[in-house]
Enzyme design. Sequence first.
Site, PDB file in Angstrom:
ATOM      1  N   SER A   1       0.840  -1.199   0.000  1.00 16.21           N
ATOM      2  CA  SER A   1       0.000   0.000   0.000  1.00 16.21           C
ATOM      3  C   SER A   1       0.873   1.246   0.000  1.00 16.21           C
ATOM      4  O   SER A   1       2.091   1.180   0.219  1.00 16.21           O
ATOM      5  CB  SER A   1      -0.927   0.009   1.224  1.00 16.21           C
ATOM      6  OG  SER A   1      -0.171   0.154   2.394  1.00 16.21           O
TER       7      SER A   1
ATOM      8  N   SER B   1      10.956  10.369   7.712  1.00 18.78           N
ATOM      9  CA  SER B   1       9.790  11.257   7.644  1.00 18.78           C
ATOM     10  C   SER B   1      10.280  12.643   8.024  1.00 18.78           C
ATOM     11  O   SER B   1      11.276  12.770   8.759  1.00 18.78           O
ATOM     12  CB  SER B   1       8.739  10.806   8.666  1.00 18.78           C
ATOM     13  OG  SER B   1       7.837  11.860   8.950  1.00 18.78           O
TER      14      SER B   1
ATOM     15  N   TYR C   1       7.063   8.054  17.131  1.00 20.15           N
ATOM     16  CA  TYR C   1       7.246   8.044  15.674  1.00 20.15           C
ATOM     17  C   TYR C   1       8.508   8.832  15.292  1.00 20.15           C
ATOM     18  O   TYR C   1       9.338   8.355  14.516  1.00 20.15           O
ATOM     19  CB  TYR C   1       5.997   8.640  15.015  1.00 20.15           C
ATOM     20  CG  TYR C   1       6.004   8.588  13.504  1.00 20.15           C
ATOM     21  CD1 TYR C   1       5.855   7.381  12.826  1.00 20.15           C
ATOM     22  CD2 TYR C   1       6.159   9.747  12.746  1.00 20.15           C
ATOM     23  CE1 TYR C   1       5.856   7.337  11.433  1.00 20.15           C
ATOM     24  CE2 TYR C   1       6.156   9.710  11.367  1.00 20.15           C
ATOM     25  CZ  TYR C   1       6.006   8.504  10.708  1.00 20.15           C
ATOM     26  OH  TYR C   1       6.013   8.459   9.333  1.00 20.15           O
TER      27      TYR C   1
ATOM     28  N   LEU D   1       3.185   4.368  -0.261  1.00 20.92           N
ATOM     29  CA  LEU D   1       4.435   4.709  -0.936  1.00 20.92           C
ATOM     30  C   LEU D   1       5.121   3.459  -1.498  1.00 20.92           C
ATOM     31  O   LEU D   1       5.703   3.491  -2.580  1.00 20.92           O
ATOM     32  CB  LEU D   1       5.375   5.428   0.042  1.00 20.92           C
ATOM     33  CG  LEU D   1       4.813   6.692   0.716  1.00 20.92           C
ATOM     34  CD1 LEU D   1       5.848   7.319   1.647  1.00 20.92           C
ATOM     35  CD2 LEU D   1       4.369   7.714  -0.317  1.00 20.92           C
TER      36      LEU D   1
ATOM     37  N   ASP E   1       7.441 -10.409   8.308  1.00 21.02           N
ATOM     38  CA  ASP E   1       7.478  -9.284   9.232  1.00 21.02           C
ATOM     39  C   ASP E   1       8.897  -8.713   9.231  1.00 21.02           C
ATOM     40  O   ASP E   1       9.856  -9.447   9.502  1.00 21.02           O
ATOM     41  CB  ASP E   1       7.086  -9.809  10.631  1.00 21.02           C
ATOM     42  CG  ASP E   1       6.941  -8.691  11.637  1.00 21.02           C
ATOM     43  OD1 ASP E   1       7.633  -7.656  11.501  1.00 21.02           O
ATOM     44  OD2 ASP E   1       6.137  -8.866  12.573  1.00 21.02           O
TER      45      ASP E   1
ATOM     46  N   PHE F   1       1.956  12.610   2.465  1.00 25.86           N
ATOM     47  CA  PHE F   1       1.527  11.987   1.208  1.00 25.86           C
ATOM     48  C   PHE F   1       0.173  11.325   1.460  1.00 25.86           C
ATOM     49  O   PHE F   1      -0.028  10.756   2.532  1.00 25.86           O
ATOM     50  CB  PHE F   1       2.544  10.937   0.738  1.00 25.86           C
ATOM     51  CG  PHE F   1       3.709  11.526  -0.003  1.00 25.86           C
ATOM     52  CD1 PHE F   1       4.667  12.280   0.656  1.00 25.86           C
ATOM     53  CD2 PHE F   1       3.835  11.353  -1.378  1.00 25.86           C
ATOM     54  CE1 PHE F   1       5.740  12.847  -0.031  1.00 25.86           C
ATOM     55  CE2 PHE F   1       4.897  11.916  -2.069  1.00 25.86           C
ATOM     56  CZ  PHE F   1       5.855  12.670  -1.398  1.00 25.86           C
TER      57      PHE F   1
ATOM     58  N   ASP G   1       7.540  -7.880  -3.063  1.00 26.70           N
ATOM     59  CA  ASP G   1       6.812  -7.126  -2.037  1.00 26.70           C
ATOM     60  C   ASP G   1       6.826  -7.936  -0.752  1.00 26.70           C
ATOM     61  O   ASP G   1       6.326  -9.049  -0.700  1.00 26.70           O
ATOM     62  CB  ASP G   1       5.373  -6.888  -2.507  1.00 26.70           C
ATOM     63  CG  ASP G   1       4.490  -6.325  -1.378  1.00 26.70           C
ATOM     64  OD1 ASP G   1       5.050  -5.808  -0.403  1.00 26.70           O
ATOM     65  OD2 ASP G   1       3.264  -6.423  -1.506  1.00 26.70           O
TER      66      ASP G   1
ATOM     67  N   CYS H   1       9.906   0.663   2.803  1.00 24.32           N
ATOM     68  CA  CYS H   1       8.698   1.484   3.006  1.00 24.32           C
ATOM     69  C   CYS H   1       7.824   0.930   4.133  1.00 24.32           C
ATOM     70  O   CYS H   1       6.835   1.558   4.500  1.00 24.32           O
ATOM     71  CB  CYS H   1       7.861   1.541   1.726  1.00 24.32           C
ATOM     72  SG  CYS H   1       8.694   2.361   0.369  1.00 24.32           S
TER      73      CYS H   1
ATOM     74  N   LYS I   1      11.879   7.573  13.413  1.00 24.28           N
ATOM     75  CA  LYS I   1      12.290   8.131  12.118  1.00 24.28           C
ATOM     76  C   LYS I   1      13.636   8.855  12.227  1.00 24.28           C
ATOM     77  O   LYS I   1      14.401   8.912  11.277  1.00 24.28           O
ATOM     78  CB  LYS I   1      11.203   9.074  11.586  1.00 24.28           C
ATOM     79  CG  LYS I   1       9.901   8.336  11.243  1.00 24.28           C
ATOM     80  CD  LYS I   1      10.145   7.314  10.141  1.00 24.28           C
ATOM     81  CE  LYS I   1       8.933   6.530   9.767  1.00 24.28           C
ATOM     82  NZ  LYS I   1       9.162   5.591   8.672  1.00 24.28           N
TER      83      LYS I   1
HETATM   84  N1  LIG Z   1       2.182   8.877   4.058  1.00 30.12           N
HETATM   85  C1  LIG Z   1       2.904   9.835   4.592  1.00 30.12           C
HETATM   86  O1  LIG Z   1       2.472  10.987   4.649  1.00 30.12           O
HETATM   87  C2  LIG Z   1       4.280   9.552   5.117  1.00 30.12           C
HETATM   88  C3  LIG Z   1       5.063  10.663   5.491  1.00 30.12           C
HETATM   89  C4  LIG Z   1       6.337  10.425   5.979  1.00 30.12           C
HETATM   90  C5  LIG Z   1       6.828   9.140   6.092  1.00 30.12           C
HETATM   91  N2  LIG Z   1       6.041   8.088   5.726  1.00 30.12           N
HETATM   92  C6  LIG Z   1       6.611   6.751   5.885  1.00 30.12           C
HETATM   93  O2  LIG Z   1       6.543   6.058   4.659  1.00 30.12           O
HETATM   94  C7  LIG Z   1       6.457   4.660   4.898  1.00 30.12           C
HETATM   95  C8  LIG Z   1       5.291   4.117   4.093  1.00 30.12           C
HETATM   96  O3  LIG Z   1       4.111   4.672   4.616  1.00 30.12           O
HETATM   97  P1  LIG Z   1       2.732   4.775   3.816  1.00 30.12           P
HETATM   98  O4  LIG Z   1       2.246   6.143   3.977  1.00 30.12           O
HETATM   99  O5  LIG Z   1       2.889   4.196   2.469  1.00 30.12           O
HETATM  100  O6  LIG Z   1       1.836   3.885   4.772  1.00 30.12           O
HETATM  101  P2  LIG Z   1       1.010   2.548   4.527  1.00 30.12           P
HETATM  102  O7  LIG Z   1       0.345   2.283   5.814  1.00 30.12           O
HETATM  103  O8  LIG Z   1       0.192   2.674   3.295  1.00 30.12           O
HETATM  104  O9  LIG Z   1       2.144   1.468   4.236  1.00 30.12           O
HETATM  105  C9  LIG Z   1       2.930   0.898   5.233  1.00 30.12           C
HETATM  106  C10 LIG Z   1       3.203  -0.530   4.853  1.00 30.12           C
HETATM  107  O10 LIG Z   1       4.065  -1.104   5.828  1.00 30.12           O
HETATM  108  C11 LIG Z   1       3.637  -2.428   6.058  1.00 30.12           C
HETATM  109  N3  LIG Z   1       4.083  -2.872   7.390  1.00 30.12           N
HETATM  110  C12 LIG Z   1       3.735  -2.375   8.604  1.00 30.12           C
HETATM  111  N4  LIG Z   1       4.313  -3.085   9.584  1.00 30.12           N
HETATM  112  C13 LIG Z   1       5.049  -4.059   8.977  1.00 30.12           C
HETATM  113  C14 LIG Z   1       5.857  -5.120   9.449  1.00 30.12           C
HETATM  114  N5  LIG Z   1       6.054  -5.327  10.763  1.00 30.12           N
HETATM  115  N6  LIG Z   1       6.441  -5.931   8.535  1.00 30.12           N
HETATM  116  C15 LIG Z   1       6.258  -5.744   7.220  1.00 30.12           C
HETATM  117  N7  LIG Z   1       5.514  -4.745   6.712  1.00 30.12           N
HETATM  118  C16 LIG Z   1       4.906  -3.913   7.577  1.00 30.12           C
HETATM  119  C17 LIG Z   1       2.112  -2.359   5.949  1.00 30.12           C
HETATM  120  O11 LIG Z   1       1.565  -3.608   5.668  1.00 30.12           O
HETATM  121  C18 LIG Z   1       1.959  -1.408   4.775  1.00 30.12           C
HETATM  122  O12 LIG Z   1       1.979  -2.131   3.559  1.00 30.12           O
HETATM  123  C19 LIG Z   1       6.291   4.502   6.411  1.00 30.12           C
HETATM  124  O13 LIG Z   1       7.525   4.170   6.977  1.00 30.12           O
HETATM  125  C20 LIG Z   1       5.867   5.889   6.867  1.00 30.12           C
HETATM  126  O14 LIG Z   1       6.259   6.150   8.185  1.00 30.12           O
HETATM  127  C21 LIG Z   1       4.778   8.261   5.242  1.00 30.12           C
END
Ligand SMILES: NC(=O)c1ccc[n+]([C@@H]2O[C@H](COP(=O)([O-])OP(=O)(O)OC[C@H]3O[C@@H](n4cnc5c(N)ncnc54)[C@H](O)[C@@H]3O)[C@@H](O)[C@H]2O)c1
Length: 255
Positions: free
Chosen positions: A15, A147, A160, A17, A56, A193, A34, A84, A164
């Site tokens: 999902s 982040s 968080y 990013l 995991d 995002f 993936d 990600c 990060k």
């Molecule tokens: N969306 C934003 O605004 C944003 C901003 C800054 C940083 N981020 C970072 O970007 C990364 C991706 O976030 P996103 O927004 O796509 O979120 P998201 O929730 O869509 O995706 C996160 C993914 O991580 C996977 N995940 C969670 N725990 C896991 C584990 N223990 N083992 C394997 N996979 C695991 C989930 O299944 C999911 O597919 C994250 O690290 C998030 O902190 C996101």
Amino acid sequence: MYIKGNTFIVTGGGSGLGLSTAQELLKLEANVIDLKNTEESFYKGREKNFLFIQADITSEKEITKAIQQVIEKFGKNIRGVINCGGIGGVGKTVGSNGMPLDLDLFKFVVNVNLIGTFNVCRLVAAQMVKQKPLEEGERGVIINVSSIAYQDGQMGQVSYSASKGGIASMTLPMTRDLSKFGIRVVTVAPGPFETPMISHLNERSKQKILNQTEFPARPGKSDGEFNKLVIHLIENTYMNGEIIRIDGGIRLGKL
Ligand SMILES: NC(=O)c1ccc[n+]([C@@H]2O[C@H](COP(=O)([O-])OP(=O)(O)OC[C@H]3O[C@@H](n4cnc5c(N)ncnc54)[C@H](O)[C@@H]3O)[C@@H](O)[C@H]2O)c1
């Protein structure tokens, strides 16, 4: 580094990013793995170049097994990992009820985001060092996702931001550790995002964030902005040891 025909692991590729990154890599004819879960529809018919592994990121056993599965399907050259996989986590150091933040919650967020990311880095890197080098001795690239909260963390983001910040801080030492093997390390620090991770934010909170964004004053696009940066970082061999904010010039003060 070339993308076509090379093998890349994307954690959290199911999902947000990670999904947009996995999709772009597939479009560019890479082999993509993936780790976690995925959108079945996109990958239908692409099984030749795609592997989904439920693993995991915090587990040594599961990631080691996943790497073996990758090697069995695509051969032993894993050229990149894009980390990600991650979670959010909200809670103040001391809550409005006077209670300290639950230490298990803090540990949980740091465990998934920081320790999980490092676990994948170390295990994939140990495989990369055994690989045949490409041009200029390059063996692989590691792209971690921090982040803007590593610098601009808000009230309630202590766990968080700590997780990060750890990802950002390990960029340079990891680069130095892996440099002699021709493995690069780059960290991306995204602003907001539109992904499932920030879907819980209400309109007022989103607007407050956007008010502190320069241009363009909107959330970033996973597809075309985040994933294009990742592609560039893979392809540009001179990018190494850096933390890059991708955020429309946002600098968050106290919201
Ligand atoms: N969306 C934003 O605004 C944003 C901003 C800054 C940083 N981020 C970072 O970007 C990364 C991706 O976030 P996103 O927004 O796509 O979120 P998201 O929730 O869509 O995706 C996160 C993914 O991580 C996977 N995940 C969670 N725990 C896991 C584990 N223990 N083992 C394997 N996979 C695991 C989930 O299944 C999911 O597919 C994250 O690290 C998030 O902190 C996101």
